[in-house]
Enzyme design. Structure first.
Site, PDB file in Angstrom:
ATOM      1  N   GLU A   1      -0.691   3.549  -0.038  1.00  0.00           N
ATOM      2  CA  GLU A   1      -1.704   2.626  -0.526  1.00  0.00           C
ATOM      3  C   GLU A   1      -2.616   2.225   0.624  1.00  0.00           C
ATOM      4  OE1 GLU A   1       0.107  -0.907  -2.125  1.00  0.00           O
ATOM      5  OE2 GLU A   1       1.200  -1.370  -0.310  1.00  0.00           O
TER       6      GLU A   1
ATOM      7  N   ARG B   1      -7.509  -5.639   3.876  1.00  0.00           N
ATOM      8  CA  ARG B   1      -7.513  -6.930   4.566  1.00  0.00           C
ATOM      9  C   ARG B   1      -6.983  -6.718   5.971  1.00  0.00           C
ATOM     10  NH1 ARG B   1      -1.961  -7.083   4.520  1.00  0.00           N
ATOM     11  NH2 ARG B   1      -1.067  -6.334   2.580  1.00  0.00           N
TER      12      ARG B   1
ATOM     13  N   HIS C   1       7.649   4.630   7.420  1.00  0.00           N
ATOM     14  CA  HIS C   1       6.409   3.992   6.987  1.00  0.00           C
ATOM     15  C   HIS C   1       5.495   3.925   8.207  1.00  0.00           C
ATOM     16  CE1 HIS C   1       4.131   0.535   4.928  1.00  0.00           C
ATOM     17  NE2 HIS C   1       3.575   0.687   6.112  1.00  0.00           N
TER      18      HIS C   1
END
Lengths: 457, 81
Positions: free
Chosen positions: A287, A291, A207
């Site tokens: 994705e 924020r 990731h």
């Protein structure tokens, strides 16, 4: 922008308040009845109690938070992360009340919050997506056809899910046939939207995410973060940059992230998450988070840029304060999430009173925390006590500094993950920087000398 | 009939529904089995299921939805039988 309401608690509320105070803004904290004595409340010029202890009735109450902002004379609202930060409806209410929302437009939040639309937008921006359905799949027949091209195992994902929620992995056509209607039903009840899509399951992937920033006209990246060390899909340690990432991949990945930000005319701080397959040297879009992220400090440590300050100035209407050419990554940074959880009892949450709290310091060590000695760790919110962030001119130096810093942690009154993090800092797989998203859980079941299965006592 | 008091396994927030837009796990007056889930307790974003703990009829919820419980606090009563 003159008065900022911070719609959050804990370490991120403290972090945002610090940036606001450095800019000379007047500050308003919000709190639940359980947090009236908390550090973030004392740090602000004034505060408003927005409801009782349960988050659903206080920090997640959109109308109560907007009312608090108006009542306290705030002209801007910073949502932090979690809570209301990625609710388009909340951003809309803030804007509708005539206030500035520190973040992207409600439309951008909505677009990126819908995983099917986000995937289509990424594809349009030329960002590689994980092979799968190009939109929602409604029927088992459609799903089987998609699975024919992706192969098994394949992941069924809720369009409105994210952050590891609303995902089911199936290994065969039979399982797919059975699981599809169930996942649709669960998605409807959990997220209010039954749409699901299919994606190939990339195994042994890393990731890796890219920090982006936009002011609506110009879009930049601030390098990548490696976030593969996860337990139950929750990040445990993050790094900037990603160890061993080939320079050519880094260039393509950061370029893709900027292209996506530009595609949606992005405003503010955002993170584009990718799955990176080291064997094929391929990356795919997962994705975009609209924020500030928990792990933003590692990026700040290697770039010397204050991301929260930049959020505030860009939200106030200023252009980005730096062009891409001025972003330089120097050295290496690591963040360890110190949680009030007991590693010896399967990470059970451990609320209580912090009878003793000593957090590390010294050169190139940064600790972000909303907790303090004598304070309460309430049972109502997440278990993050502090983030221990270290910088070094090399990864090796940073690791040595991390071990030293973790050794300095002293907590009494609640159990913490400090002993677990300290052992992790010595783990050969971590030290080598060669790991993927399931490595940590594998190490945790390894009871050999190097493994993490041994109890800390 | 003997009465069984269902108690919260953990301190935290009690929920009678799996999600805000879903029906409650169990209604007052309903027949329940010992291993049936009648609510959830959330502590620091982790959820623990509250089981009825006895076969019988769920006579009343003592704890209100979204109220704050301590470990061992009464959640509901079950008429055993």
């Amino acid at each position: 922008m003159q008065t900022l309401l911070v719609a959050n608690r804990g370490e991120i509320a403290v972090r945002v308040l610090r940036a606001a105070r450095e800019l000379g803004l007047r500050t308003v904290a919000v709190c639940s009845e359980a947090d009236v004595g908390a550090l973030h409340v004392r740090m602000a010029d004034t505060h408003r109690v927005v409801g009782p202890a349960p988050a659903t009735r206080s920090y997640l109450d959109e109308d109560a938070v907007v009312a608090a902002a108006l009542d306290a004379g705030a002209d801007a609202v910073h949502p932090g992360y979690g809570f209301l930060s990625e609710r388009a409806s909340f951003a809309g209410k803030v804007v509708g009340a005539g206030l500035t929302f520190v973040g992207p437009s409600p439309e951008a939040i909505r677009l990126m919050g819908d995983k099917v639309l986000a995937r289509q937008t990424a594809a349009r921006a030329g960002v590689p997506t994980v092979p799968g359905s190009d939109g929602p799949v409604a029927t088992v027949e459609e799903a089987l056809e998609v699975a024919g091209s992706t192969g098994f195992p394949v992941a069924i994902k809720a369009a409105a899910g994210g952050g590891g929620r609303g995902i089911r992995v199936v290994a065969s056509a039979e399982e797919l046939r059975e699981a599809l209607p169930r996942v649709q039903g669960e998605a409807r009840s959990a997220f209010g939207n039954p749409e699901v899509y299919l994606e190939r399951l990339v195994q042994r992937a890393r990731h890796v995410e890219v920090q982006v920033f936009g002011d609506g006209e110009r879009f930049v990246h601030l390098g990548e973060r490696e976030c593969s060390l996860q337990r139950r899909r929750q990040k445990v340690v993050e790094e900037a940059g990603a160890p061993g990432l080939p320079e050519a991949v880094r260039e393509r990945m950061t370029g893709a992230a900027v292209a996506l930000a530009a595609e949606v005319g992005y405003h503010g701080a955002g993170t584009v998450e990718f799955l990176y397959d080291p064997e094929r040297a391929e990356f795919h879009f997962i994705e975009m988070n609209t924020r500030i992220q928990v792990e933003h400090p590692v990026t700040e440590m290697v770039t010397g840029r204050d991301l929260v300050r930049e959020q505030l100035t860009v939200a106030a209407g200023d252009p980005l304060s730096f062009p891409q050419e001025e972003v330089r990554v120097q050295g290496h940074a690591l963040e360890f999430r110190l949680n009030a959880e007991d590693p010896d009892t399967g990470f059970l949450p451990s609320p209580g009173t912090l009878a003793r709290l000593h957090l590390p310091g010294g050169p190139f060590v940064r600790v972000d925390s909303g907790s303090e000695q004598g304070g309460e760790v309430p049972p109502f919110y997440d278990s993050l006590l502090a983030k221990v962030v270290v910088w070094g001119d090399t990864r090796e130096t940073a690791l040595a500094r991390a071990r030293r810093a973790l050794d300095e942690v002293e907590v009494e009154g609640v159990a913490t993950t400090a002993p677990f993090l300290r052992r992790l800092a010595d783990h050969p797989g971590f030290v080598a920087g060669s790991y993927h998203t399931t490595s940590l859980e594998e190490w945790m079941t390894d009871s050999s000398e190097a493994g993490l299965a041994r109890r800390s006592a | 009939m003997p009465e069984h008091t269902v108690r919260s396994p953990l301190p935290g927030v009690f929920y009678r529904r799996p999600a805000p837009d879903q029906p409650p796990f169990a209604e007052e007056g309903a027949a329940v089995t010992a291993d049936q889930t009648i609510g959830l307790v959330e502590i620091m974003k982790q959820y623990a299921e509250v089981k009825a703990g006895a076969d019988g009829s769920l006579t009343a919820f003592v704890a209100e939805d979204q109220s704050v419980l301590g470990a061992g606090d009464a959640v509901a009563t079950v008429d055993v039988g």
